[in-house]
Design a protein around this motif. Structure first.
Motif, PDB file in Angstrom:
ATOM      1  N   MET A 519       0.850  -1.184   0.000  1.00 42.20           N
ATOM      2  CA  MET A 519       0.000   0.000   0.000  1.00 42.20           C
ATOM      3  C   MET A 519       0.889   1.238   0.000  1.00 42.20           C
ATOM      4  N   GLY A 520       0.456   2.277  -0.695  1.00 47.74           N
ATOM      5  CA  GLY A 520       1.207   3.526  -0.630  1.00 47.74           C
ATOM      6  C   GLY A 520       1.025   4.142   0.748  1.00 47.74           C
ATOM      7  N   VAL A 521       1.977   4.974   1.155  1.00 49.80           N
ATOM      8  CA  VAL A 521       1.932   5.452   2.537  1.00 49.80           C
ATOM      9  C   VAL A 521       0.739   6.382   2.789  1.00 49.80           C
ATOM     10  N   LEU A 522       0.331   7.148   1.757  1.00 52.93           N
ATOM     11  CA  LEU A 522      -0.792   8.067   1.983  1.00 52.93           C
ATOM     12  C   LEU A 522      -2.103   7.278   2.082  1.00 52.93           C
ATOM     13  N   SER A 523      -2.237   6.235   1.283  1.00 51.95           N
ATOM     14  CA  SER A 523      -3.413   5.353   1.427  1.00 51.95           C
ATOM     15  C   SER A 523      -3.399   4.709   2.804  1.00 51.95           C
TER      16      SER A 523
END
Ligand code: CAA
Length: 703
Positions: A519-523
């Motif tokens: 997962m991307g960190v902002l998600s």
């Protein structure tokens, strides 16, 4: 005969016992010894049947993983050719399996004409987990024995099966009660074969392993798993090998398997996964703790706080058969917590992962209470209340009053100072951090935080317990965020800042998921809750106040009540679980950048990668230097098992070594210059990284 084989003859049956503790890994010397024992039995006219078994706790755990990546892996006799010889034995060969038969161990059994196993045995082909495929005939013989579909499931998942399941699949011929009677049963079985007389090898039950399967079975299987396999070579090549078993002769399939196996064996992905295998075992070796360290008994556990985290933690113990008491302050909250736990088990029953009976058994192990007096006798108490030092200290004052002497008192804090929590008790030696990751019943990582005064006994007991509840334990020292969240901080900081500078959240996350992160960190912030991140920042404003841009966009989202997935808006908009880019967030970033005097520009994917990853790596190196983490492998385990870093890249520090430490340092220095005041503020290379590069070390692990 060498000490690696225990060779005996019982009447007409030769008993060949693999004897290489701890797990009879089939290294070159054992392969050689097995080949010699086999030839001896074939040459002995008095021997009419052979039984291969394992001495000690395993039949065999397969090839010796230490040999991969070295010439020894293929030194003669190679396992594949040895097993080919075994498969052509003119005398019946019986595998008598107790303990585990994994990888090359199970492949050895598959090359035998017959297989018996004890009720408690487990059998599997876990090679894909270390970036390989079964390379000693497994991809060819297993489909012919149990059919292509079942074989593929076993090979791709790497999940071992129980003895009962093995019998059901046709993987073994007979079950034996226990290891004590196994050899006797195997000799009886051999005698019965000789009486019949039975052939040394029977025809394959699935001569055409794909019979009955749809024509597009393999392509549909690959499509179904495409997301999960993203970037990983081993499952794709394993599927190709099994497909070969369905399309040609055994000899052709074995030849194909060898080619595919060699490709994986020399791949960087497998090297990284093998490194992980050993890192996981190394992590349990902690200075000051060994097998002589006294342990405390943990027969009953209590969890304070029946929120999502507390409930998830409680489930771990119930799943392992350990009674657990869940304590809440209000009846309503307790009921909600217990209902949530039941809901999780219900859903597992619906998915066929749990039987209704197991659900009842597990729920029966969880008792709710509103009274501290009810947890007085617990051997271990885990506090999982709101993340506030004052609140947690209050809980620990109470625990100190009510808990029996010798109880282990654990905090599930994810960032706070365990020593400050321990200090409010009269027994800081019994206090430890047990940082579970959400969802706690699913995530395997457990950060075990050793406080300044935590006793060796308490640490050793909790590490053993982690194993009982099937967690991957990593020991951390005390600092803000321990290993995982401390490293998350600079990594996430860069992700946030890059959006102010001109990237979109989707671009930042896309770079990270393209690398293989789950997962991307902002998600991830949207999932964990923008409010949660905000509260963590609030608790340490002093440390970040000098940077007015610090996670400014997330602060603004918090102020607007956009708390992530749970409110339907955060860095993205959400339609159920669907994530939609939100141009208002970009507009907000523009306004904030303007206010902060940050010039917006096109940000390259390379810059996103380098700034996020190099800052992550840099913090990891710093943690090593400070002694918070003992080894690079521990850090890598935390990030793979707690933060979705791709295992096939080995973890952030292993990845740094592959990139080159010089490149990482140069990148940090570059951005230190290029990003002006911001660069000077944050892009400070860890002194250990500088020392490593100056000393021309290429490895962090081996310093
Ligand atoms: N090769 C080398 N060493 C191994 C090994 C292997 N296949 N399996 C286990 N070990 C070592 C471990 O590193 C550990 O060593 P230390 O004590 O020095 O740390 C020791 O054996 C005991 O292992 P565990 O601590 O893991 O003990 P456990 O009881 O918890 O688990 C096990 C035992 C289930 C066998 C587990 O070790 C395991 O899963 N091993 C790996 C099995 C595997 O992946 N096999 C496939 C090998 S590849 C192959 O076989 C390719 C092929 O097709 C030919």
């Amino acid at each position: 005969m060498t000490a690696l084989i225990d060779y005996r003859r019982d009447g007409r049956v030769a008993l060949i016992g693999l004897s290489r503790p701890p797990v009879n890994a089939l290294g070159q010397a054992l392969r050689q010894a097995l080949a010699e024992a086999f030839e001896q039995a074939l040459a002995d006219p008095q021997v009419q049947a052979l039984v291969i078994h394992g001495q000690g706790r395993a039949f065999s755990a397969g090839a010796d993983i230490n040999e991969f990546g070295t010439p020894a892996a293929f030194e003669t006799p190679g396992l594949a050719s040895l097993l080919e010889r075994l498969a052509q034995s003119p005398k019946p060969v019986i595998a008598a399996i107790s303990g585990v038969a994994l990888g090359g161990g199970l492949e050895t059994a598959l090359a035998c004409g017959y297989r018996l196993c004890t009720q408690g045995a487990t059998l599997g082909l876990p090679e894909t987990r270390i970036g390989l495929l079964p390379g000693a005939g497994g991809t060819q013989r297993l489909p012919r024995l149990i059919g292509a579909q079942a074989a593929l499931d076993m090979i791709i998942s790497g999940e071992p099966v129980t003895a009962t399941k093995a019998l059901e699949l046709g993987l073994v011929d007979r079950l034996v009660d226990n290891a004590d009677t196994l050899l006797e049963a195997a000799v009886d079985f051999a005698s019965a074969l000789l009486e019949t007389p039975a052939p040394a090898q029977r025809p394959w039950p699935h001569a055409n392993p794909a019979q009955g399967l749809p024509a597009d079975f393999f392509s549909a299987y690959a499509t179904r798993h495409a997301r999960r396999w993203h970037g990983q070579l081993a499952p794709q090549l394993a599927l190709e090998a099994v497909r070969a078993a369905c399309e040609g002769s055994l000899a052709e399939g074995l030849a194909k398997e060898q080619v595919l196996f060699a490709q994986l064996e020399s791949s960087p992905q497998s090297a990284a996964l093998r490194y992980q295998f050993f890192a996981q075992r190394e992590a349990l070796k902690v200075p000051g703790i060994d097998k002589h360290t006294a342990r405390r008994t943990v027969a009953g556990v209590a969890v304070i706080g029946a929120g999502t985290m507390g409930g998830g933690i409680a489930m771990n113990f119930a799943n392992a058969g350990i009674p657990v008491t869940l304590l809440e302050l209000k009846g309503e909250a307790l009921d909600r917590g217990l209902a949530h736990v039941r809901q999780q088990y219900d859903s597992a029953v619906k998915r066929g992962k749990l039987s209704p009976r197991q659900l009842d058994e597990r729920m029966a192990l969880i008792t709710g209470t509103l009274e501290y007096a009810d947890i007085a006798q617990a051997d271990l108490v885990i506090e999982a209340v709101f993340e506030s030092l004052a609140i947690k200290q209050n809980v620990f004052r109470t625990l100190d009053e009510v808990c029996k002497p010798g109880a282990i008192l654990a905090t599930n804090t994810s960032t706070l100072d365990v020593d400050l929590i321990a200090a409010v008790t009269r027994r800081p030696q019994d206090v430890i951090g047990l940082h579970f990751f959400s969802p706690a019943n699913i995530m395997r990582l457990l950060e075990v935080v050793r406080g300044r005064e935590t006793s060796a006994q308490v640490l050793a007991t909790t590490l053993d317990l982690a194993r009982r509840i099937d967690k991957i334990a990593v020991v951390s020292g005390v600092c803000f965020g321990f290993i995982g969240n401390r490293m998350l901080e600079p990594y996430a900081r860069e992700a946030h800042r890059l959006v102010l500078e001109g990237a979109t959240p989707a671009q930042v996350d896309g770079v990270l998921t393209d690398l293989g992160l789950a997962m991307g960190v902002l998600s991830m912030y949207d999932l964990a809750g923008i409010d949660v991140g905000y509260r963590v920042r609030e608790s340490r404003r002093d440390a970040i106040a000098h940077d007015p841009s610090y996670c400014k966009l997330a602060d603004e989202l918090y102020a607007q009540g956009h708390h992530g997935q749970k409110t339907g808006r955060g860095f993205y908009r959400y339609n159920g679980r669907e994530r939609i880019e939100d141009y208002e967030v970009v507009a907000c970033a523009e306004v904030l950048a303007n206010e902060l005097g940050i010039a917006r520009r096109t940000v390259s994917n390379e810059e996103i990668h380098d700034r996020c990853l190099f800052m992550l790596i840099n913090e990891g190196v710093q943690l090593l230097d400070e002694g918070i983490a003992q080894r690079g492998g521990d850090i890598d385990l935390v990030w793979i098992n707690g933060y979705g870093f791709p295992a096939w890249l080995g973890g952030p520090l292993y990845y740094a070594e592959q990139l080159g430490l010089q490149r990482v340092l140069a990148g940090i220095e570059h951005y230190r210059e290029q990003l002006g005041d911001y660069g000077q503020m944050w892009f400070q290379p860890a002194p250990l990284l500088q020392r490593l590069v100056a000393g021309q070390h290429t490895h962090i692990q081996r310093l």
